[in-house]
Design an enzyme around this catalytic site. Structure first.
Site, PDB file in Angstrom:
ATOM      1  N   VAL A 265       0.787  -1.244  -0.208  1.00 61.16           N
ATOM      2  CA  VAL A 265      -0.105  -0.034   0.102  1.00 61.16           C
ATOM      3  C   VAL A 265       0.796   1.267  -0.103  1.00 61.16           C
ATOM      4  CG1 VAL A 265      -2.022   1.337   1.306  1.00 61.16           C
ATOM      5  CG2 VAL A 265      -1.957  -1.252   0.964  1.00 61.16           C
TER       6      VAL A 265
ATOM      7  N   GLN B 220      16.461   0.740  13.493  1.00 57.29           N
ATOM      8  CA  GLN B 220      17.959   1.028  13.325  1.00 57.29           C
ATOM      9  C   GLN B 220      18.544  -0.228  12.924  1.00 57.29           C
ATOM     10  OE1 GLN B 220      19.597   2.624  17.072  1.00 57.29           O
ATOM     11  NE2 GLN B 220      17.767   3.670  17.566  1.00 57.29           N
TER      12      GLN B 220
ATOM     13  N   ILE C  56      -4.233   3.880  10.107  1.00 55.80           N
ATOM     14  CA  ILE C  56      -5.313   4.463   9.738  1.00 55.80           C
ATOM     15  C   ILE C  56      -6.603   3.807   9.182  1.00 55.80           C
ATOM     16  CG2 ILE C  56      -4.584   4.526   7.418  1.00 55.80           C
ATOM     17  CD1 ILE C  56      -4.666   7.350   7.588  1.00 55.80           C
TER      18      ILE C  56
ATOM     19  N   CYS D 202     -16.875 -17.101  -9.909  1.00 53.00           N
ATOM     20  CA  CYS D 202     -16.138 -18.247 -10.278  1.00 53.00           C
ATOM     21  C   CYS D 202     -16.616 -19.471  -9.748  1.00 53.00           C
ATOM     22  CB  CYS D 202     -14.814 -18.031  -9.897  1.00 53.00           C
ATOM     23  SG  CYS D 202     -13.632 -19.108 -11.176  1.00 53.00           S
TER      24      CYS D 202
ATOM     25  N   HIS E 126     -13.720 -13.170 -12.737  1.00 50.40           N
ATOM     26  CA  HIS E 126     -13.517 -12.367 -11.392  1.00 50.40           C
ATOM     27  C   HIS E 126     -13.580 -10.801 -11.582  1.00 50.40           C
ATOM     28  CE1 HIS E 126     -12.153 -16.050  -9.020  1.00 50.40           C
ATOM     29  NE2 HIS E 126     -11.664 -16.388 -10.443  1.00 50.40           N
TER      30      HIS E 126
ATOM     31  N   GLU F 249     -13.960  -8.775  -9.409  1.00 50.02           N
ATOM     32  CA  GLU F 249     -13.198  -8.011  -8.382  1.00 50.02           C
ATOM     33  C   GLU F 249     -11.911  -7.434  -8.833  1.00 50.02           C
ATOM     34  OE1 GLU F 249     -14.019 -11.297  -8.398  1.00 50.02           O
ATOM     35  OE2 GLU F 249     -12.350 -12.431  -7.558  1.00 50.02           O
TER      36      GLU F 249
HETATM   37  N1  GLN Z   1     -11.910 -24.267  -8.700  1.00 46.14           N
HETATM   38  C1  GLN Z   1     -12.771 -23.771  -9.944  1.00 46.14           C
HETATM   39  C2  GLN Z   1     -12.264 -23.955 -11.326  1.00 46.14           C
HETATM   40  O1  GLN Z   1     -11.057 -24.303 -11.236  1.00 46.14           O
HETATM   41  C3  GLN Z   1     -13.171 -22.161  -9.683  1.00 46.14           C
HETATM   42  C4  GLN Z   1     -11.844 -21.524  -9.663  1.00 46.14           C
HETATM   43  C5  GLN Z   1     -11.931 -20.089  -8.875  1.00 46.14           C
HETATM   44  O2  GLN Z   1     -12.943 -20.194  -8.329  1.00 46.14           O
HETATM   45  N2  GLN Z   1     -11.033 -19.291  -9.150  1.00 46.14           N
HETATM   46  O3  GLN Z   1     -12.734 -23.951 -12.225  1.00 46.14           O
END
Ligand code: GLN
Length: 540
Positions: A19, A192, A241, A386, A515, A517
């Site tokens: 970070v 140090q 923080i 996923c 994903h 995220e």
């Molecule tokens: N285990 C699952 C796969 O290999 C999902 C993988 C994951 O959630 N990143 O397809």
């Protein structure tokens, strides 16, 4: 030519070097410089793909499909830019390249040695990363702490670079200052020692970022200055923080940006951090909670709970919550406990939304399936990522479409209803024991079906998202699932693979094979997470 800033750690790991690196990047970017950031992991693993998330934290995936350290995620979130594959390296990768080159006679008969050939390969890669990004500044975070045997070659690379380009290289030490309860005073001695350790590698830090639970006071600043051979202005206070996104602003209170520019002999440049300051304000302003349960399994290590394994999911949920002016309240729920005590499932009613994130293997799977069933039946907003999508398909096949014992072949290789199955090329990888870097990785396109929740969320037809998996929804069962009411709202057009599922007659039930995220940024929250939180808010 790029300037290079090495960021090393002192005293202990886990104090926020990533970070800090990302925040220095943000500070420089806010002055109009082009910045890139590189992570060096001192492991023999060639990439992070084979590392256990409990031990190592989340495995982040770049657009171009490299499985890397979670800190790269921090760089992307703070810099609001994609980091390419050149920006991640491990000891294993460096040695692999050098050994391959030696086998190809590329060293012309010389003895190939740890020093200088390993650091030289590191420097080559740093230059390549800087060039690709056309960076004014290249930040290099060296994993671990100074004094560890295993990162010595990387410090050596830094030392050599500084020797060759004295005006273009500086070193930042991120160190920890404990305040032991029985003493009640902040102690500088470990720092140090860390500086001594750096000195013995031939390096003097130019800046020390002093991490602690509380801000650094005058006497301590002076002490570090004298004992560590550094101007007091170059000792930057970095207390704990509430939100990591405030750190760039905090650093600027100690004029870190100005000090760095001065070290490189660069002229003062005004910063524009208005967007970042606004973000910090929004975070503080959000008071009303939105309560999200994350049902996973990579939490426990001994008596401690670690959230690092799901860091991008957590950050994406936060970004979307702040966007809706809500305070994210994220609660860890252990999937296995729902297997042992199904009665516990009713606690899910207390949540505004449920996330089932990515995962591998059998542990906790039935608990996740039970969670999904509960969220579906009780109309609790649900986001499956996923493995979360795959298990939502399993649940639907079993409980709605009458496919008894339907499963993913990851868990039940001979399942009659193998609704989640492997692609042929993945099967070949596994048979030949090629497991590292063999998944479907990185960005792929996805076409959204008009009229679906996903289409509405993105507001466009073609999107691109990042992947990391071996298994897929089995197209043989597509019709049956569709008949049962499942909607396939996102398809990968090249391979005709299912990317997104959703359900009608539910406030929000969406699963993604990718994903999302990984692409959420604080200044640019992800559309699906925004929609998910929006419907979660409506439940209270
Ligand atoms: N285990 C699952 C796969 O290999 C999902 C993988 C994951 O959630 N990143 O397809």
């Amino acid at each position: 030519m790029s300037k290079f800033i090495f960021i090393c750690g002192g005293v202990m790991s886990g104090i926020g070097k990533g970070v800090t690196t990302a925040s220095i990047g943000r500070i420089l970017k806010s002055r109009g410089y082009r910045v890139t950031a590189v992570k060096i992991d001192p492991y023999i693993n060639v990439d992070a793909g084979t590392m256990n998330p409990i031990e190592h934290g989340e495995i982040f995936v770049t657009e171009d499909g490299v499985e890397c350290d979670q800190d790269v995620g921090n760089y992307e979130r703070f810099l609001d830019q994609n980091i390419p594959k050149e920006n991640y390296m491990t000891t294993g990768l460096i040695y692999q390249t050098v050994i391959e080159r030696e086998r190809n006679m590329e060293y012309g008969g010389k003895c190939v040695e740890t020093i200088p050939h390993i650091p030289e390969e590191v420097i080559k890669r740093l230059d390549r990363a800087a060039k690709k990004a056309k960076a004014d500044f290249t930040l290099i975070e060296i994993g671990g702490t100074v004094g560890e045997y295993q990162n010595a070659v990387f410090l050596e690379a830094g030392r050599m670079m500084r020797l060759m380009r004295p005006k273009d290289v500086i070193f930042v030490l991120v160190s920890y200052l404990p305040v032991p309860k029985m003493i009640g005073e902040m102690k500088t001695k470990p720092t140090q020692y860390a500086v001594r350790s750096m000195n013995s590698a031939g390096i003097q830090p130019d800046v020390i970022v002093a991490r602690s639970v509380i801000p650094l006071d005058g006497p301590r600043k002076k002490k570090i200055s004298i004992f560590c051979n550094i101007a007091p202005e170059d000792v930057i206070s970095a207390p704990d923080i509430k939100s990591i996104y405030e750190i760039p602003i905090n650093f600027e209170k100690d004029k870190l940006g100005y000090r760095i520019l001065a070290k490189f002999g660069l002229k003062y440049r005004r910063k524009n951090m208005a967007d970042w300051e606004q973000l910090a304000k929004n975070i503080k302003k959000a008071k009303k909670p939105v309560k999200i349960g994350i049902v996973g399994k990579y939490f426990g290590t001994g008596d401690f709970t670690l959230a690092d394994s799901y860091i991008s999911v957590i950050e994406a949920l936060k970004h979307a919550s702040w966007f809706h002016n809500r305070k994210p309240e994220l609660i860890w729920l252990n999937a296995e406990s729902y297997e042992k005590t199904p009665g516990l499932l009713t606690e899910l009613k207390n949540f505004n939304g449920i996330v089932v994130p990515g995962g591998f293997g059998a542990r906790g799977v039935e608990g996740k399936i039970k969670t999904i069933e509960y969220a579906r039946k009780n109309k609790i907003p649900f986001l499956g990522l996923c493995y979360g999508l795959q298990l939502a398909v399993v649940e639907f096949a079993r409980n709605v479409c009458g496919m008894k014992n339907a499963h993913t072949t990851e868990i039940s290789p001979r399942a009659k209803y193998a609704v989640i199955d492997m692609l042929p090329e993945q099967l070949a990888n596994i048979k030949e024991k090629r497991l590292g870097g063999s998944m479907r990785l990185g960005a792929y396109t996805c076409e959204l079906a008009p009229g679906t929740k996903s289409f509405k969320a993105y507001g466009t037809k073609l999107i691109s998202e990042r992947h990391r998996h071996r298994y897929e929804v089995n197209n043989d069962f597509r019709e049956k699932l569709e008949k049962g009411g499942m909607i396939f709202s996102g398809i990968n057009p090249e391979r005709n693979l299912i990317e997104i599922i959703e359900l009608k007659n539910h406030p929000f039930f969406v699963g993604t094979q990718f994903h999302p995220e990984f692409k959420s940024r604080p200044l640019n929250p992800h559309p699906l997470f925004k929609e998910f939180i929006k419907s979660a808010i409506k439940t209270n």
